[in-house]
Design an enzyme around this catalytic site. Structure first.
Site, short mmCIF file in Angstrom:
data_model
loop_
_atom_site.label_atom_id
_atom_site.label_comp_id
_atom_site.label_asym_id
_atom_site.label_seq_id
_atom_site.Cartn_x
_atom_site.Cartn_y
_atom_site.Cartn_z
N GLU A 1 -46.48 -56.46 83.34
CA GLU A 1 -46.07 -55.87 82.15
C GLU A 1 -44.75 -55.52 81.99
O GLU A 1 -43.86 -55.63 82.97
CB GLU A 1 -46.63 -54.16 82.49
CG GLU A 1 -48.14 -54.38 82.98
CD GLU A 1 -48.66 -52.91 83.54
OE1 GLU A 1 -48.78 -52.05 82.89
OE2 GLU A 1 -48.64 -52.89 84.74
N LYS B 1 -41.34 -53.19 82.04
CA LYS B 1 -40.86 -52.22 82.76
C LYS B 1 -40.26 -51.32 81.85
O LYS B 1 -38.85 -51.85 81.25
CB LYS B 1 -39.94 -52.41 84.07
CG LYS B 1 -39.61 -51.28 84.63
CD LYS B 1 -38.45 -51.63 85.77
CE LYS B 1 -38.23 -50.28 86.64
NZ LYS B 1 -37.66 -49.29 85.79
N ARG C 1 -41.16 -42.46 85.22
CA ARG C 1 -42.71 -42.65 85.41
C ARG C 1 -42.97 -41.14 85.75
O ARG C 1 -42.47 -40.36 86.47
CB ARG C 1 -42.36 -43.42 87.03
CG ARG C 1 -43.56 -43.45 87.84
CD ARG C 1 -44.32 -44.59 87.50
NE ARG C 1 -45.60 -44.80 88.43
CZ ARG C 1 -45.55 -45.51 89.52
NH1 ARG C 1 -44.30 -45.75 90.18
NH2 ARG C 1 -46.57 -45.56 90.22
N ARG D 1 -42.51 -39.07 89.69
CA ARG D 1 -43.14 -39.67 90.60
C ARG D 1 -42.72 -39.16 91.81
O ARG D 1 -43.50 -39.44 93.01
CB ARG D 1 -42.25 -41.33 90.62
CG ARG D 1 -40.77 -41.08 90.78
CD ARG D 1 -40.10 -42.36 90.72
NE ARG D 1 -40.07 -42.67 92.09
CZ ARG D 1 -39.49 -44.20 92.46
NH1 ARG D 1 -39.00 -44.84 91.57
NH2 ARG D 1 -39.34 -44.36 93.88
N GLU E 1 -45.54 -44.17 82.00
CA GLU E 1 -44.20 -43.99 81.52
C GLU E 1 -44.06 -43.18 80.62
O GLU E 1 -44.51 -43.25 79.45
CB GLU E 1 -43.60 -45.31 81.17
CG GLU E 1 -42.00 -45.44 81.52
CD GLU E 1 -41.38 -45.69 82.62
OE1 GLU E 1 -40.13 -45.73 82.83
OE2 GLU E 1 -42.30 -45.74 83.61
#
Length: 524
Positions: free
Chosen positions: A223, A225, A230, A245, A270
């Protein structure tokens, strides 16, 4: 305070994570409640005290320490708390040890008018190490190389518990964590006081072409980035939360996302600012982070969105033990069922070889893409950084050749060296500062840069030295944003010193136009 001071010293001068963890485990084992809980809260950043400001400390120092001596000492040490701890006049006699819990209570409960006399009184009764620990506690400026996760790992190790269990209840706990430590010593597991708790996230390891060459591309999915933050979006009944995160709750800064979490589950995603189908630069997102209130105009200018990567729980079912392929299928169904325009799916990239993926990575469709994420199709969702499952293959960093302009002493083990470097690019015949870097160099290069700063100083501004514009540094950075706060009009993401260009004269360093040409297009 003496035991806490010894702990900070050992942590600050211990480079290895395993030894830091063992040091914390030993401290937890021999330190009684509530002191060990307050120490843990100080290390994890969860201790909410009435902050002692640098101005207050400078005023105290001015009343007790000769001004010239203090200026010279601060210039050498480079850290305000450490300078005061070392230069503070010794009292007639060091008083009895102050319990950490008492120090916390005093600093938390004393009014602003009473803080100066309280701090001075406590410093008078302490030795240098205790003074340093006390001031770091009071200012919230602990820098001893211990992350919040490492501290929680030490708690888990103290009780021989899985760290995932500690982290899953962490957000329902409050300092001094007496129920947590009771659990580590054989008591009952604390019931999480908070609904919609944070779950420990799965992390990736860095990859390059050589790493990937040994792997079969058919076993992996990939995928983009994205250059965002995050997050973990959690909805548990009527409670909805958005975590980073590391487990920081940022829900209050993103009410437009919270109101859209109309589900029962946990989505790994994200966080982005999105205008229609275009993702905005990270600088737009940064304007909304860490806010306690978001105005209506800001919500309108910078609308937030989620790009979903993974699914941990859904409608009462824990999916983390499933393979990535199975979780991905469930995620696709979940996002389609939500039909929420501000929550979309991270697309999988088509590739059949690493060279094909490398070609995609080299030419992403949007400038805010940082590279690709590569995930083993059979991988369960495992907390922490587990090698061999998820990889991060970032784009090659941008670089410019800049001229060293200013230097400042570092902190902790670097307090004796000039290690924080401001660099600039040419704008006409003048240098314009464009960023600051304090890592990327070896110990030998640090010593060489320190010698250069000392022998080429042209002016001093407190702890900062201006230097002759002679030293060229190759600066690598991950991204670039427009910024009204910087004279150059740009702000770099994650700048670091890639090389020292002693082969290049300063006149041949890059110009500001070169950097501005790398800026992403402006939004609407």
């Amino acid at each position: 305070m003496r035991a806490f001071a010894r702990l900070l010293e050992r942590l600050a001068f211990t480079p290895r994570r395993s030894i830091k963890t063992a040091t914390l485990v030993q401290y937890f084992a021999v330190t009684p409640d509530p002191d060990r809980g307050y120490a843990l809260a100080a290390l994890t950043g969860d201790l909410d005290l009435r902050a002692v400001r640098p101005g207050l400390l400078r005023d105290l120092a001015a009343a007790r320490i000769d001004a010239e001596l203090f200026a010279l000492s601060y210039d050498f040490v480079g850290d305000l708390a450490e300078t005061i701890a070392l230069a503070w006049p010794e009292g007639a006699a060091v008083k009895a040890d102050l319990a950490l819990s008492q120090a916390v209570a005093e600093l938390r409960d004393t009014g602003r008018a009473g803080l100066p006399s309280l701090v001075a009184q406590r410093l008078d009764g302490m030795g240098p190490s205790e003074r340093y620990a006390y001031l770091k506690l009071a200012t919230g400026g602990l820098r001893v190389g211990v992350s919040a996760r490492l501290a929680r790992l030490a708690v888990a190790a103290h009780g021989a518990l899985p760290v995932e269990e500690v982290e899953e209840i962490w957000h329902g706990l409050t300092p001094p964590y007496m129920d947590l430590f009771a659990w580590t010593e054989g008591g009952a597991k604390p019931a999480a006081a908070a609904r919609a708790p944070f779950r420990p996230v799965m992390l990736s390891t860095a990859a390059d072409a050589d790493t990937l060459a040994a792997l079969d591309p058919a076993d992996f999915a990939a995928e983009w980035k994205w250059d965002g933050v995050r997050v973990q979006a959690v909805a548990d009944g009527s409670v909805r939360r958005l975590y980073t995160r590391t487990g920081q709750d940022i829900s209050v800064a993103f009410p437009d996302i919270i109101e859209r979490l109309a589900f029962d589950g946990v989505i790994d995603a994200e966080l982005l600012i999105r205008h229609d189908d275009r993702v905005a630069p990270f600088g737009d997102l940064q304007q909304r982070l860490n806010r306690k209130r978001v105005s209506a105009p800001l919500l309108a200018r910078h609308p937030a969105a989620l790009r979903a990567y993974d699914l941990l729980l859904w409608q009462g079912r824990d999916l983390r033990a499933l393979s990535f392929a199975d979780r991905r299928a469930a995620l696709e169904g979940a996002i389609a069922g939500l039909a929420e325009p501000r929550i979309d799916l991270s697309p999988l990239l088509p590739f059949d070889s690493w060279s094909a993926l490398a070609a995609l990575r080299a030419a992403p469709p949007e400038p805010v893409i940082e590279g690709v994420m590569i995930k083993h199709r059979a991988s369960p969702y495992l907390a922490g950084r587990i090698k061999g499952h998820w990889f991060k293959w970032k784009r090659d960093p941008m670089t410019v050749d800049a001229v060293l302009m200013y230097a400042q002493r570092g902190h902790g083990k670097r307090s004796g060296y000039y290690s924080d470097f401001t660099f600039g690019l040419w704008d006409g015949d003048a240098l314009v500062p464009v960023g600051k870097a304090y890592f990327g160099f070896t110990d030998a290069e640090l010593r060489a840069l320190d010698r250069f700063v000392r022998s080429h100083t042209t002016d001093r501004f407190g702890p900062v030295r201006a230097v002759e514009p002679l030293k060229v540094l190759e600066i690598a950075f991950e991204g670039l944003n427009r910024s009204n706060r910087h004279k150059s009009g740009v702000a770099m993401r994650f700048p670091r010193i890639a090389r020292i260009r002693d082969d290049k004269p300063a006149a041949d360093a890059d110009r500001i136009e070169t950097l501005r040409a790398l800026l992403p297009p402006e939004g609407p």
